[in-house]
Design an enzyme around this catalytic site. Structure first.
Site, PDB file in Angstrom:
ATOM      1  N   GLU A  73       0.823  -1.198   0.000  1.00 15.03           N
ATOM      2  CA  GLU A  73       0.000   0.000   0.000  1.00 15.03           C
ATOM      3  C   GLU A  73       0.858   1.248   0.000  1.00 15.03           C
ATOM      4  O   GLU A  73       1.948   1.269   0.568  1.00 15.03           O
ATOM      5  CB  GLU A  73      -0.850   0.038   1.277  1.00 15.03           C
ATOM      6  N   CYS A  86       2.965   8.174   2.153  1.00 12.40           N
ATOM      7  CA  CYS A  86       3.364   7.111   3.076  1.00 12.40           C
ATOM      8  C   CYS A  86       3.766   5.893   2.233  1.00 12.40           C
ATOM      9  O   CYS A  86       2.962   5.352   1.489  1.00 12.40           O
ATOM     10  CB  CYS A  86       2.169   6.806   3.979  1.00 12.40           C
ATOM     11  N   CYS A 117       5.899  -7.833   6.676  1.00  9.57           N
ATOM     12  CA  CYS A 117       6.908  -7.239   7.569  1.00  9.57           C
ATOM     13  C   CYS A 117       7.701  -8.341   8.231  1.00  9.57           C
ATOM     14  O   CYS A 117       7.170  -9.410   8.548  1.00  9.57           O
ATOM     15  CB  CYS A 117       6.239  -6.379   8.641  1.00  9.57           C
ATOM     16  N   CYS A 153       4.527  -7.290  15.362  1.00 12.65           N
ATOM     17  CA  CYS A 153       3.888  -6.512  16.429  1.00 12.65           C
ATOM     18  C   CYS A 153       2.427  -6.957  16.560  1.00 12.65           C
ATOM     19  O   CYS A 153       1.736  -7.128  15.556  1.00 12.65           O
ATOM     20  CB  CYS A 153       3.985  -5.024  16.127  1.00 12.65           C
ATOM     21  N   CYS A 156      -0.511  -4.925  14.953  1.00 11.35           N
ATOM     22  CA  CYS A 156      -0.329  -4.466  13.572  1.00 11.35           C
ATOM     23  C   CYS A 156      -0.764  -5.535  12.587  1.00 11.35           C
ATOM     24  O   CYS A 156      -0.323  -6.684  12.656  1.00 11.35           O
ATOM     25  CB  CYS A 156       1.135  -4.096  13.337  1.00 11.35           C
ATOM     26  N   GLY A 214       6.041  -2.820   6.363  1.00 11.17           N
ATOM     27  CA  GLY A 214       7.424  -3.250   6.494  1.00 11.17           C
ATOM     28  C   GLY A 214       8.259  -2.488   7.485  1.00 11.17           C
ATOM     29  O   GLY A 214       7.906  -1.395   7.923  1.00 11.17           O
ATOM     30  N   LEU A 249       7.403   3.507  19.860  1.00  8.35           N
ATOM     31  CA  LEU A 249       7.662   3.119  21.245  1.00  8.35           C
ATOM     32  C   LEU A 249       6.490   2.308  21.809  1.00  8.35           C
ATOM     33  O   LEU A 249       6.660   1.169  22.219  1.00  8.35           O
ATOM     34  CB  LEU A 249       7.933   4.376  22.069  1.00  8.35           C
ATOM     35  N   CYS A 290     -17.011  12.113   7.972  1.00  6.70           N
ATOM     36  CA  CYS A 290     -17.160  10.778   7.415  1.00  6.70           C
ATOM     37  C   CYS A 290     -18.584  10.278   7.540  1.00  6.70           C
ATOM     38  O   CYS A 290     -19.165   9.748   6.604  1.00  6.70           O
ATOM     39  CB  CYS A 290     -16.215   9.822   8.120  1.00  6.70           C
TER      40      CYS A 290
HETATM   41  N1  SAH Z   1       7.651  -0.893  10.746  1.00  9.53           N
HETATM   42  C1  SAH Z   1       7.802   0.472  11.043  1.00  9.53           C
HETATM   43  C2  SAH Z   1       7.089   1.391  10.082  1.00  9.53           C
HETATM   44  C3  SAH Z   1       5.728   0.961   9.589  1.00  9.53           C
HETATM   45  S1  SAH Z   1       4.443   0.987  10.769  1.00  9.53           S
HETATM   46  C4  SAH Z   1       7.391   0.754  12.472  1.00  9.53           C
HETATM   47  O1  SAH Z   1       6.828  -0.127  13.108  1.00  9.53           O
HETATM   48  O2  SAH Z   1       7.676   1.851  12.949  1.00  9.53           O
HETATM   49  C5  SAH Z   1       4.127   2.743  10.996  1.00  9.53           C
HETATM   50  C6  SAH Z   1       3.468   3.067  12.320  1.00  9.53           C
HETATM   51  O3  SAH Z   1       2.112   2.566  12.354  1.00  9.53           O
HETATM   52  C7  SAH Z   1       4.164   2.452  13.504  1.00  9.53           C
HETATM   53  O4  SAH Z   1       4.271   3.381  14.564  1.00  9.53           O
HETATM   54  C8  SAH Z   1       3.225   1.341  13.874  1.00  9.53           C
HETATM   55  O5  SAH Z   1       3.415   0.940  15.186  1.00  9.53           O
HETATM   56  C9  SAH Z   1       1.888   1.946  13.596  1.00  9.53           C
HETATM   57  N2  SAH Z   1       0.780   0.994  13.467  1.00  9.53           N
HETATM   58  C10 SAH Z   1       0.833  -0.266  13.009  1.00  9.53           C
HETATM   59  N3  SAH Z   1      -0.388  -0.829  13.039  1.00  9.53           N
HETATM   60  C11 SAH Z   1      -1.238   0.090  13.535  1.00  9.53           C
HETATM   61  C12 SAH Z   1      -2.632   0.113  13.806  1.00  9.53           C
HETATM   62  N4  SAH Z   1      -3.398  -0.941  13.560  1.00  9.53           N
HETATM   63  N5  SAH Z   1      -3.180   1.244  14.297  1.00  9.53           N
HETATM   64  C13 SAH Z   1      -2.399   2.335  14.515  1.00  9.53           C
HETATM   65  N6  SAH Z   1      -1.080   2.378  14.274  1.00  9.53           N
HETATM   66  C14 SAH Z   1      -0.501   1.265  13.809  1.00  9.53           C
HETATM   67 FE1  SF4 Z   2       6.209  -4.405  11.177  1.00  9.00          FE
HETATM   68 FE2  SF4 Z   2       5.949  -1.878  11.975  1.00  9.00          FE
HETATM   69 FE3  SF4 Z   2       3.815  -3.532  11.813  1.00  9.00          FE
HETATM   70 FE4  SF4 Z   2       5.639  -3.894  13.718  1.00  9.00          FE
HETATM   71  S1  SF4 Z   2       4.291  -2.093  13.472  1.00  9.00           S
HETATM   72  S2  SF4 Z   2       4.736  -5.501  12.441  1.00  9.00           S
HETATM   73  S3  SF4 Z   2       7.507  -3.352  12.659  1.00  9.00           S
HETATM   74  S4  SF4 Z   2       5.045  -2.801  10.130  1.00  9.00           S
END
Ligand code: SAH
Ligand code: SF4
Length: 425
Positions: free
Chosen positions: A132, A145, A152, A156, A159, A226, A281, A400
């Site tokens: 995306e 973005c 990835c 996490c 995510c 990623g 963080l 929205c």
């Molecule tokens: N992998 C990298 C960059 C991509 S994620 C990272 O983790 O920093 C970009 C941001 O989106 C990160 O801060 C991630 O924690 C956050 N993110 C991921 N899934 C999310 C979700 N479902 N809702 C809100 N933020 C999310």
């Molecule tokens: Fe990967 Fe970032 Fe998602 Fe964690 S938050 S799984 S590092 S894309």
């Protein structure tokens, strides 16, 4: 499924059973027989020219010409390159293309945010991948973005991308290619209008009044799919292309790389790329962060913050953005907010509170709006600028509900989360 995972020395397939920290990319990029020159760094362009017999004495000049046509003018075919001899244009067209990554779908929301699903070749011919890329227009800037991997490497727990099993690193060309696609679709090249079928950006309220001559895409965030620091070399090469003054020329101060905390590569990112850093963080204690960001078991908070303190070029003018996803009843207490402020003491920092964007099957919920406001107040009182744009968020939610249209496919929460994610200045 026949897909298997290999995980830090354990037999393939055990990563998920162990709640694994990281996955290994399963697929490699396989170049097509006739490769595209779009998105390539200078060194790769020079190499491509060498393979078709351009003598070394001409290489630099020819690379410069291609650079200009590809990155300043957005040329889509070699014939457009009028400063290049007809003969060389014909040879180039015989061996290379100027193909962009393929747009599988385009979604435009009422406020002008647009999301492209970009199709990339898989190692197995009939199994392409999709990543995306999202464009977020605002009055003062337009942020793109960008993704760095298919899926990835990390897992996490909150995510959606982390749940994807298949991982492939993107090439520099595919990373820059996302920006090229965005500019194509927005008509964001000198003298160019959007192609048929792409909605003109001026329909949207934001960025409608951009100054003549300025570009729609002014900022880049590596916050798509990623973990960019697990694909460091490609991300570095791509960012250096995007920042190159003789080409696309987006200042490094307007490019932000977000990492979940790959500690050994943070210093390298500062030295070799030199962009703005954002760190995911999300928790102030190791036990909780171990659960949310399993990479924390390898690189705990203390080590991560130490790497941040030593980030090359860090100053009050170049702060690190700390991202903090707001998860109801998990990390959103006032005690957490206070601990966050204490933890970041002494680090030139900004804090970005991201409303959790739920996905099917997740066990988490987004914090109540009132709780986000209370949390945000603690942070604001500690001297950090408004960490989440409350009023704007409210407007989006309201808009929205009232203005649903056929083209509006991003959910309100999705857009809110997106904006919070990219809010790095
Ligand atoms: N992998 C990298 C960059 C991509 S994620 C990272 O983790 O920093 C970009 C941001 O989106 C990160 O801060 C991630 O924690 C956050 N993110 C991921 N899934 C999310 C979700 N479902 N809702 C809100 N933020 C999310
Ligand atoms: Fe990967 Fe970032 Fe998602 Fe964690 S938050 S799984 S590092 S894309």
């Amino acid at each position: 499924m026949s897909v298997s995972l290999s995980f830090a020395g354990a037999p393939a397939g055990t990563a998920e059973l162990l709640g694994g920290i990281e996955k290994t990319p399963l697929e490699r990029y396989v170049a097509p027989a006739k490769p595209s020159l779009v998105g390539l760094p200078r060194a790769d362009l020079a190499q491509a020219l060498a393979t078709i017999g351009v003598p070394p004495s001409q290489s630099k000049m020819r690379v410069q010409q291609l650079w200009h046509w590809i990155y300043v003018r957005g040329a889509q075919n070699f014939d457009a390159m009028t400063s290049v001899s007809k003969e060389l244009r014909a040879t180039l067209a015989q061996h290379f293309t100027l193909d962009r990554p393929q747009v599988a779908a385009e979604q435009v929301s009422v406020d002008g945010t647009r999301k492209w699903l970009i199709r990339l070749p898989g190692e197995i011919e009939d199994r392409p991948h999709e990543v995306e890329c999202v464009y977020i227009p605002e009055a003062e800037r337009g942020t793109l973005c960008v993704s760095s991997q298919v899926g990835c490497t990390l897992n996490c727990s909150f995510c959606h991308t982390g749940t994807q099993r298949l991982v492939r690193n993107l090439t520099p060309g595919e990373i820059v290619g996302q920006l090229i696609v965005a500019r194509d679709r927005l008509g964001d090249w000198p003298g160019r209008t959007p192609p048929d079928g792409a909605k003109a950006l001026t329909d949207a309220p934001a960025r409608g009044g951009k100054e003549a001559g300025s570009r729609f895409v002014t900022n880049i965030v590596m916050m798509g799919m990623g973990e960019p620091l697990y694909n460091l070399e490609a991300v570095r090469d791509a960012i250096l292309v995007m920042a190159d003054n003789e080409g696309i020329g987006i200042s490094k101060r307007k490019i932000t790389l977000s990492t979940s905390g790959v500690v050994p590569n943070i210093k390298r990112a500062g030295e070799e790329i030199g962009v703005m850093l954002a760190v995911s963080l999300h928790a102030v204690r190791d036990d909780l962060r171990n659960e949310l960001v399993p990479l924390n078991r390898k690189y705990p908070i203390k080590d991560l913050l130490e790497a941040c303190r030593n980030y090359p070029g860090l100053s009050n003018a170049r702060r690190i953005t700390f991202e903090y996803v707001m998860l109801k009843g998990v990390n959103d207490s006032i005690a957490d907010a206070k601990a966050l402020v204490r933890l970041l003491k002494g680090i030139p920092a900004k804090i970005n509170l991201i409303p959790f964007n739920p996905w099917p099957g997740t066990k988490y919920e987004c914090s109540e709006w009132e709780q986000i406001e209370k949390f945000s107040e603690v942070i604001f009182n500690a001297g950090y600028a408004s960490p989440v744009r409350t009023p704007r968020g409210r407007n989006i939610l309201a808009a929205c509900g009232q203005l649903k249209s056929a083209s509006e496919k991003l959910s309100a929460r999705e857009r809110l989360a997106l904006r919070a994610m990219v809010m790095t200045e």
